[in-house]
Scaffold this motif. Structure first.
Motif, PDB file in Angstrom:
ATOM      1  N   GLU A  45      26.815 130.476 -20.258  1.00 50.05           N
ATOM      2  CA  GLU A  45      26.750 131.519 -21.291  1.00 50.05           C
ATOM      3  C   GLU A  45      28.020 132.203 -21.636  1.00 50.05           C
ATOM      4  O   GLU A  45      28.276 132.463 -22.901  1.00 50.05           O
ATOM      5  N   SER A  46      28.734 132.480 -20.631  1.00 50.35           N
ATOM      6  CA  SER A  46      30.296 133.059 -21.077  1.00 50.35           C
ATOM      7  C   SER A  46      31.175 132.190 -21.541  1.00 50.35           C
ATOM      8  O   SER A  46      32.168 132.490 -22.097  1.00 50.35           O
ATOM      9  N   SER A  47      30.778 130.715 -21.564  1.00 51.48           N
ATOM     10  CA  SER A  47      31.924 129.381 -22.038  1.00 51.48           C
ATOM     11  C   SER A  47      31.734 129.586 -23.579  1.00 51.48           C
ATOM     12  O   SER A  47      30.790 129.854 -24.267  1.00 51.48           O
ATOM     13  N   THR A  48      32.888 128.876 -24.019  1.00 53.91           N
ATOM     14  CA  THR A  48      32.785 128.442 -25.516  1.00 53.91           C
ATOM     15  C   THR A  48      33.387 127.010 -25.832  1.00 53.91           C
ATOM     16  O   THR A  48      34.072 126.801 -24.723  1.00 53.91           O
ATOM     17  N   GLY A  49      33.035 126.414 -26.797  1.00 52.55           N
ATOM     18  CA  GLY A  49      33.511 125.114 -26.900  1.00 52.55           C
ATOM     19  C   GLY A  49      33.427 124.622 -28.338  1.00 52.55           C
ATOM     20  O   GLY A  49      32.965 125.286 -29.303  1.00 52.55           O
ATOM     21  N   ILE A  50      33.514 123.158 -28.386  1.00 52.90           N
ATOM     22  CA  ILE A  50      33.360 122.488 -29.750  1.00 52.90           C
ATOM     23  C   ILE A  50      32.299 121.356 -29.233  1.00 52.90           C
ATOM     24  O   ILE A  50      32.550 120.459 -28.372  1.00 52.90           O
ATOM     25  N   PHE A  51      31.449 121.022 -30.062  1.00 50.62           N
ATOM     26  CA  PHE A  51      30.606 120.010 -30.180  1.00 50.62           C
ATOM     27  C   PHE A  51      31.089 119.078 -31.484  1.00 50.62           C
ATOM     28  O   PHE A  51      30.839 119.716 -32.325  1.00 50.62           O
ATOM     29  N   ARG A  52      31.274 117.922 -31.391  1.00 49.97           N
ATOM     30  CA  ARG A  52      31.690 117.061 -32.489  1.00 49.97           C
ATOM     31  C   ARG A  52      31.445 115.636 -32.479  1.00 49.97           C
ATOM     32  O   ARG A  52      30.951 115.212 -31.575  1.00 49.97           O
ATOM     33  N   ILE A  53      31.427 115.167 -33.833  1.00 48.61           N
ATOM     34  CA  ILE A  53      31.128 113.739 -33.862  1.00 48.61           C
ATOM     35  C   ILE A  53      32.643 113.125 -34.242  1.00 48.61           C
ATOM     36  O   ILE A  53      33.257 113.659 -35.310  1.00 48.61           O
ATOM     37  N   ASP A  54      32.788 112.154 -33.866  1.00 47.12           N
ATOM     38  CA  ASP A  54      34.085 111.351 -34.289  1.00 47.12           C
ATOM     39  C   ASP A  54      33.858 109.693 -34.473  1.00 47.12           C
ATOM     40  O   ASP A  54      32.853 109.154 -33.949  1.00 47.12           O
ATOM     41  N   HIS A  55      34.620 109.069 -35.306  1.00 49.29           N
ATOM     42  CA  HIS A  55      34.551 107.752 -35.591  1.00 49.29           C
ATOM     43  C   HIS A  55      35.754 106.904 -35.175  1.00 49.29           C
ATOM     44  O   HIS A  55      36.990 107.697 -35.600  1.00 49.29           O
ATOM     45  N   PHE A  56      35.654 105.791 -34.434  1.00 50.13           N
ATOM     46  CA  PHE A  56      37.049 105.339 -34.165  1.00 50.13           C
ATOM     47  C   PHE A  56      36.636 103.720 -34.846  1.00 50.13           C
ATOM     48  O   PHE A  56      35.760 103.230 -35.045  1.00 50.13           O
ATOM     49  N   ASP A  57      37.951 103.100 -35.205  1.00 51.35           N
ATOM     50  CA  ASP A  57      37.942 101.923 -35.768  1.00 51.35           C
ATOM     51  C   ASP A  57      37.281 100.779 -34.916  1.00 51.35           C
ATOM     52  O   ASP A  57      36.884  99.850 -35.255  1.00 51.35           O
ATOM     53  N   THR A  58      37.804 100.937 -33.680  1.00 52.48           N
ATOM     54  CA  THR A  58      37.591 100.106 -32.545  1.00 52.48           C
ATOM     55  C   THR A  58      36.822 100.592 -31.381  1.00 52.48           C
ATOM     56  O   THR A  58      37.193 101.856 -31.102  1.00 52.48           O
ATOM     57  N   ALA A  59      36.127  99.824 -30.658  1.00 57.55           N
ATOM     58  CA  ALA A  59      35.610 100.538 -29.242  1.00 57.55           C
ATOM     59  C   ALA A  59      36.532 100.697 -28.245  1.00 57.55           C
ATOM     60  O   ALA A  59      36.558 101.778 -27.555  1.00 57.55           O
ATOM     61  N   ASP A  60      37.709 100.076 -28.520  1.00 51.28           N
ATOM     62  CA  ASP A  60      38.873 100.226 -27.548  1.00 51.28           C
ATOM     63  C   ASP A  60      39.539 101.553 -27.794  1.00 51.28           C
ATOM     64  O   ASP A  60      39.992 102.371 -26.946  1.00 51.28           O
ATOM     65  N   GLU A  61      39.657 102.124 -29.012  1.00 46.62           N
ATOM     66  CA  GLU A  61      40.269 103.199 -29.408  1.00 46.62           C
ATOM     67  C   GLU A  61      39.504 104.455 -28.897  1.00 46.62           C
ATOM     68  O   GLU A  61      39.895 105.351 -28.332  1.00 46.62           O
ATOM     69  N   TRP A  62      38.238 104.373 -28.943  1.00 39.41           N
ATOM     70  CA  TRP A  62      37.173 105.238 -28.336  1.00 39.41           C
ATOM     71  C   TRP A  62      37.305 105.637 -27.132  1.00 39.41           C
ATOM     72  O   TRP A  62      37.040 106.479 -26.507  1.00 39.41           O
TER      73      TRP A  62
END
Length: 384
Positions: free
Chosen positions: A324-341
């Motif tokens: 509960e005391s933590s904070t952060g980021i929940f995000r969606i990303d897109h990569f052109d290739t699986a290798d980049e991801w």
């Protein structure tokens, strides 16, 4: 709309929901990018389903899930299935294409969902709020039924946003300055032809995007939490702030009085109980705080998302899996290739190793869906 029985619920991630509603055909097939997004994130409901429920996901992902269960034992109570026609279906959003999963879906119900997903209902909700709230709110969006009406609206406003009546997550949105560009003109013509109108509203000098999430059940609407999120160009969703609900409320109240937020919650709960009683499940209302002549104001009704939302996923994920005391980021990303991801994921895991206390994340980086040789879209969490 829910089919109540003693069977477990089957969660289905169908993010092409808004596109399907706009199309209207039972045989609608989403474009390749939307199908890839749905495939890459098929396991996402694992993080917001309840104990004993099932998630429509490939059996090949069970090994990935078994590894997670050692860190988060509650996930062991949720199973992956490739098909389960007798389960109580819980899709990301209800639309006419879901007959392929269940033959018990009412066409009347789907018609109600499509009608109430139209942005004219956001305008009606704004009219309702204007009569209920003690503080000023902006004018409602205007529905425009012809090119002549669109041109007239553009002439009366210097900076305008035009929106397709049924669309979502920042799609189908165009910013215009006094007139239509060539590309916007083509979009406007197609939208008027397919959906019969476009919605027009001024562009507000945004300070912060946020949303209020609601749960409708048994004819009652309850506030389910805040979503404070980030967007890319023209409002395309990119990320949510992960924090306790009270912390998000505190951040918002740095701009506007806390009483404004509570009054909006109460008024919208009443509106949904009156106008959306046919529906059961989560829905979200996008809002924003903007600056006008040095004063912070709130627009409490950008749009109604009559479906599950990424903001609600982030809310449920934080409440169930993060300290509960933590904070952060929940995000969606897109990569052109699986290798980049895969390279990005490896770098982040090295930079921010996961630290778990009592089966909750205190800090670190984690991906919420499995990585495959074909993955291009990801949902990840970085906790400070």
């Amino acid at each position: 709309m829910r089919v109540h029985n003693t069977m477990s619920r089957l969660y289905l991630f169908n993010p092409d929901h808004d596109l399907a509603l706009a199309n209207g055909s039972k045989t609608y097939e989403a474009p390749a990018s939307a199908r890839q997004f749905a495939s890459d994130l098929a396991c996402l409901p694992l993080w917001y389903a309840d104990a004993g429920d099932k998630v429509a996901a490939p059996a090949a992902f069970r090994t990935w899930k078994l590894h997670l269960e050692t860190q988060f034992p509650r996930l062991a109570t949720i199973s992956f299935v490739e098909s389960d026609a007798v389960a109580d279906l819980v899709p990301w959003g209800w639309n006419q294409t879901l007959g392929r999963y269940s033959d018990s879906i009412s066409e009347t119900f789907i018609d109600h969902v499509r009608e109430h997903s139209h942005r004219r209902w956001s305008a009606r909700a704004m009219d309702f709020l204007r009569n209920k709230l003690s503080f000023p709110v902006p004018d409602s969006a205007v529905e425009l039924f012809s090119r002549t009406e669109v041109d007239g609206f553009l002439q009366t406003h210097t900076d305008v946003v035009l929106k397709a009546p049924i669309s979502g997550s920042g799609r189908g949105v165009w910013r215009c300055f006094g007139s239509l560009s060539q590309s916007a003109e083509g979009w406007c013509k197609r939208t008027l032809c397919k959906q019969g109108s476009v919605m027009g509203e001024p562009l507000y000098p945004k300070v912060q995007d946020f949303a209020m999430e609601f749960l409708l059940k048994n004819g009652k609407a309850s506030f389910a939490g805040y979503s404070v999120f980030e967007t890319e160009a023209m409002g395309v969703y990119s990320a949510n702030i992960l924090a306790a609900d009270g912390e998000l409320e505190r951040r918002l109240s740095e701009y506007i009085p806390l009483t404004y937020l509570h009054d909006i919650q109460d008024a919208l709960s009443l509106f949904f109980e009156r106008e959306y009683s046919f529906y059961e499940g989560y829905l979200g209302v996008d809002m924003l705080i903007y600056n006008e002549n040095g004063h912070y104001l709130v627009n409490p009704m950008i749009e109604i998302n009559l479906r599950m939302t990424m903001g609600m996923v982030a809310r449920r994920f934080f409440d169930a899996f993060v300290c509960e005391s933590s904070t952060g980021i929940f995000r969606i990303d897109h990569f052109d290739t699986a290798d980049e991801w895969q390279a990005h994921c490896h770098t982040m895991q090295q930079r921010a190793p996961l630290k778990i206390i009592g089966h909750r994340i205190q800090s670190g980086y984690i991906t919420l869906c499995p990585i495959t040789p074909h993955t291009k879209y990801s949902v990840s969490v970085l906790i400070e």
